[in-house]
Design an enzyme around this catalytic site. Sequence first.
Site, PDB file in Angstrom:
ATOM      1  N   GLU A 113      -1.637  -3.338  -8.108  1.00 38.02           N
ATOM      2  CA  GLU A 113      -2.879  -3.639  -7.379  1.00 38.02           C
ATOM      3  C   GLU A 113      -3.421  -2.328  -6.842  1.00 38.02           C
ATOM      4  OE1 GLU A 113      -3.461  -3.328  -3.855  1.00 38.02           O
ATOM      5  OE2 GLU A 113      -1.496  -2.438  -3.505  1.00 38.02           O
TER       6      GLU A 113
ATOM      7  N   HIS B 237      -4.819  -5.918  -1.479  1.00 40.86           N
ATOM      8  CA  HIS B 237      -5.485  -5.754  -0.189  1.00 40.86           C
ATOM      9  C   HIS B 237      -6.484  -6.898   0.010  1.00 40.86           C
ATOM     10  CE1 HIS B 237      -3.656  -1.821  -0.708  1.00 40.86           C
ATOM     11  NE2 HIS B 237      -3.982  -1.498   0.523  1.00 40.86           N
TER      12      HIS B 237
ATOM     13  N   SER C 105       0.832  -1.191   0.000  1.00 45.86           N
ATOM     14  CA  SER C 105       0.000   0.000   0.000  1.00 45.86           C
ATOM     15  C   SER C 105       0.876   1.254   0.000  1.00 45.86           C
ATOM     16  CB  SER C 105      -0.960  -0.036   1.200  1.00 45.86           C
ATOM     17  OG  SER C 105      -1.973   0.926   1.076  1.00 45.86           O
TER      18      SER C 105
END
Length: 323
Positions: A223, A293, A103
């Site tokens: 992602e 995630h 992230s």
Amino acid sequence: MSHIYVYSPSGAVRDRAAFRRGVKRLQALGHEVEIDPAALTTHQRFAGDDATRLAAIGRAAASGADVALVTRGGYGLTRLLPELPYRQLARAADKGMRFVGLSDFTVLQLALLARTGTISWAGPALLEGFGAADTADAADGHGGKPGAATPDEIMLACFDDMVSGAGEGTGWRLPASDLAALANRSGSLAHRAPLWGGNLTMVVSLLGTPWWPDVRGGVLFLEDVGEHPYRIERMLAQLLHAGVLAQQRAIVLGQFTEYRLAPHDRGYSMRKVFEWLRSQLKIPVLTGLPFGHVPTKVLLPVGAKIDLLVEGRDALLLWGHQH
């Protein structure tokens, strides 16, 4: 097992129960867990002000741990990029420390790669990876989301492989649509190509900055979470128009989750975005990588030279030649 240093370089830890569960689970796996003194600090939305989080990063690098594991992502590292202790982080990695996260951590990983060529690991954070609520706890109302489960077994196995140095690669089953797009092409798609990428939003945020790793001839994995397909397409288009995507050997798309389609999308979906991307490129675009995630995720060495193979419906990322 291993010495794991837990620190908070980005967003503040809001779920203290998940934090405690994550630490206990790592300890139950036999790891020695050292917690940074500022790991639970809060300043606005951050885990401490900028100076506090920079100091935590420095302590993690100086800890001598085998693994430096972030508590969570969120936001906060972008504003620290000019001041990050790049040489200290690179020296720690040279001595065997593995920096792990995802992230928001993507910007540190790519900046570190750009500045020093240092390999780090895209993988779980403490809270979302190891702090998941037990199903029974969730049902009883003790701090978990309904239906939450214990840490994913594949993630744990991949983490163990990373810690022990036994990991040589990863693989996944390609969707049938990928096979049609590849026109049944199999074999090697990339040989000893640098693997790089991470969270798409964070990757795009570095474009045009001094911390952009100009990796040509690489395999780019991506992602994201909470982004509608049109936003994903817009970010991919920015990378496309900047010439980044065409310079890669392949694009590997992971999991894009937690978004909501609207009635006026009228069939426009993430799959349509992927189809559009393929129409713009001559290089392979693979989907379905178990990373993002999501509970089930592999660990990936950012900056390592990898081989990308396709055998039938099986895609393989291999980095065993690194050892």
